[in-house]
Design an enzyme around this catalytic site. Sequence first.
Site, short mmCIF file in Angstrom:
data_model
loop_
_atom_site.label_atom_id
_atom_site.label_comp_id
_atom_site.label_asym_id
_atom_site.label_seq_id
_atom_site.Cartn_x
_atom_site.Cartn_y
_atom_site.Cartn_z
N TYR A 297 20.34 2.84 4.54
CA TYR A 297 19.42 2.21 3.60
C TYR A 297 20.10 2.06 2.23
O TYR A 297 20.43 3.06 1.58
CB TYR A 297 18.16 3.05 3.48
CG TYR A 297 16.98 2.40 2.81
CD1 TYR A 297 15.89 1.97 3.56
CD2 TYR A 297 16.92 2.24 1.43
CE1 TYR A 297 14.78 1.40 2.95
CE2 TYR A 297 15.83 1.66 0.82
CZ TYR A 297 14.76 1.25 1.58
OH TYR A 297 13.67 0.69 0.96
N TYR A 348 15.94 -7.61 1.59
CA TYR A 348 15.30 -6.31 1.40
C TYR A 348 13.91 -6.36 2.02
O TYR A 348 12.98 -6.90 1.43
CB TYR A 348 15.21 -6.00 -0.10
CG TYR A 348 14.40 -4.77 -0.44
CD1 TYR A 348 14.89 -3.49 -0.16
CD2 TYR A 348 13.15 -4.88 -1.04
CE1 TYR A 348 14.15 -2.37 -0.47
CE2 TYR A 348 12.40 -3.75 -1.35
CZ TYR A 348 12.91 -2.51 -1.07
OH TYR A 348 12.18 -1.39 -1.38
#
Lengths: 396, 143
Positions: A297, A348
């Site tokens: 991430y 994102y």
Amino acid sequence: MKDRTAVVGVGATPYYRRGRSVPQTAMELAGKATIAALEDAGLTVDDLDGFALYSMGFDTSLFAQWLGVPDVKFTAQLTGGGGGAAGSVGLASAAIVAGMADCVVSVMTLQQAASRFGASFAPRGTPGATYSAPPSPEGNFIQPSGLMGPGQMFAVLAQRQMHLYGTTREHFAEVAISTRENARRRETALMRDELTLDRYFDARMISDPLCLYDFCLECDGAVAVVTTSIERARDLRHPPAVVMASAHGGAGRWGQAITWMGMPDEYFASSGHRDVAKRLWEMAGVGPDAVDVALLYDHFTPMVIMQLEDYGFCGIGEGGAFVADGNIRWPNGSLPVNTHGGNLSEAYIIGMTHVKEAVEQIRGTAVNQVEGATVALATGGPASIPTSSLLLRSDR
Amino acid sequence: MSAPRGVLPPDVVWLAPNVFTEPFWLATAEHRLTLPRCTSCGTYRFPPSAFCFHCRAQAVEWVEHDGTGTLYSFTIIRHAVIPDVADALPLIAGVVELPGTGGVRLVASIVDTDLDAVAIGKPAELVWYDVREGTTIPCFRLV
Ligand SMILES: [Zn+2]
């Protein structure tokens, strides 16, 4: 739970720049991604019986009503924010192993038309904004310092990391540039122009030591993945991406992390993932050496480096040198990272693109395929607890 | 009302205390820094909360601190995430660790300090920012 479930379908809407998905609604995007993921698996909504969500989970009652899910047997959500991304698949697996459901979707849908995550801790925002945080008892100890966005807060962790370990902006740049190189080869990526070291250092500083390219994108879109039992998975369209292990949580005193800054000194400059990593490896029965590709991430470049350390791909404090040596580059690095372009350069969607990419790597169908990849790691955001991770393997 | 150099404009500084945090802000309004300490085991807890994370007792005593500390980490904010702060930039947001407290850290503006003089480990001293009548927040100056 080990090896008893598999991810069998992935689906996504197009990815949009922040606010550009309008006039679609967020739940409409979720529906499109869910239907696409079921189709990818060779299933339909008639097979779906569970929801395992994270961060801002939406109203599954309305969603099930819209889609006409015949029988909802499981609907749950990990608490916290983007930390739960990869762990939502673990939640799905837990439900399936427990016999509560058989075919569970994990979906993230994001629309930032009215507001933006970049200002999610600001004491005021656009009227009606969802993500700004009005003054609160705990926020009062942060906001008056000027810290109002996640990037500013993670910059504080990054500054400490640089001080302790000698991590440099060149190291952050290597994360940004290697990720961009992967995105450049993908049609789905929003950022495909070349990012050079000069361009990185010429970019405007947002919050020292983080510049524009250390920040992830702000996007709209939805990504869904479907999990089912390993037995059923073997009868479906694609080779199963077997759930070896998944864990979520973290140390209680990591807590709210960037929104309190009181984490114990020994892991202040970390991703908050160390305990989760330990349990992940224990459940899987393998260690970091087994991983062929890592989808970490990447909301901010330093946090990728800290995860490399916390998952044991290198020693604590050695992440900067690890990336500088070319280890995270595709295809020749020892551990290609974020082969899909990540939050930084593809899109994102709060980490669900990482899970999708892990599945595609295991299937052998990724755009930037790691040759012969059999084990893929996906992680949720270094954030308030729970953080989370997921280890997928091929069924060979 | 006094405002040191390098603070947020008053319009974006609003407190919303609860029963646990109110004593802290009542004291700062009098330019006193006080921290809650467990009356059972002596552990400082911050921000103020309902339970001691060490022994789970609830009662605290409010102990005065002289506000000298050490800069633990920081960032220099150069981009306005909301328009209201644009005129105040650049701002230094610092995390200051207070000695003798078991690691209590305050997150606060670093004021009256040149940008190139900021470094982790530097000693910091308390400066008060009187935002409005009844509202004062702690800031730090590096020395
Ligand atoms: Zn106690």
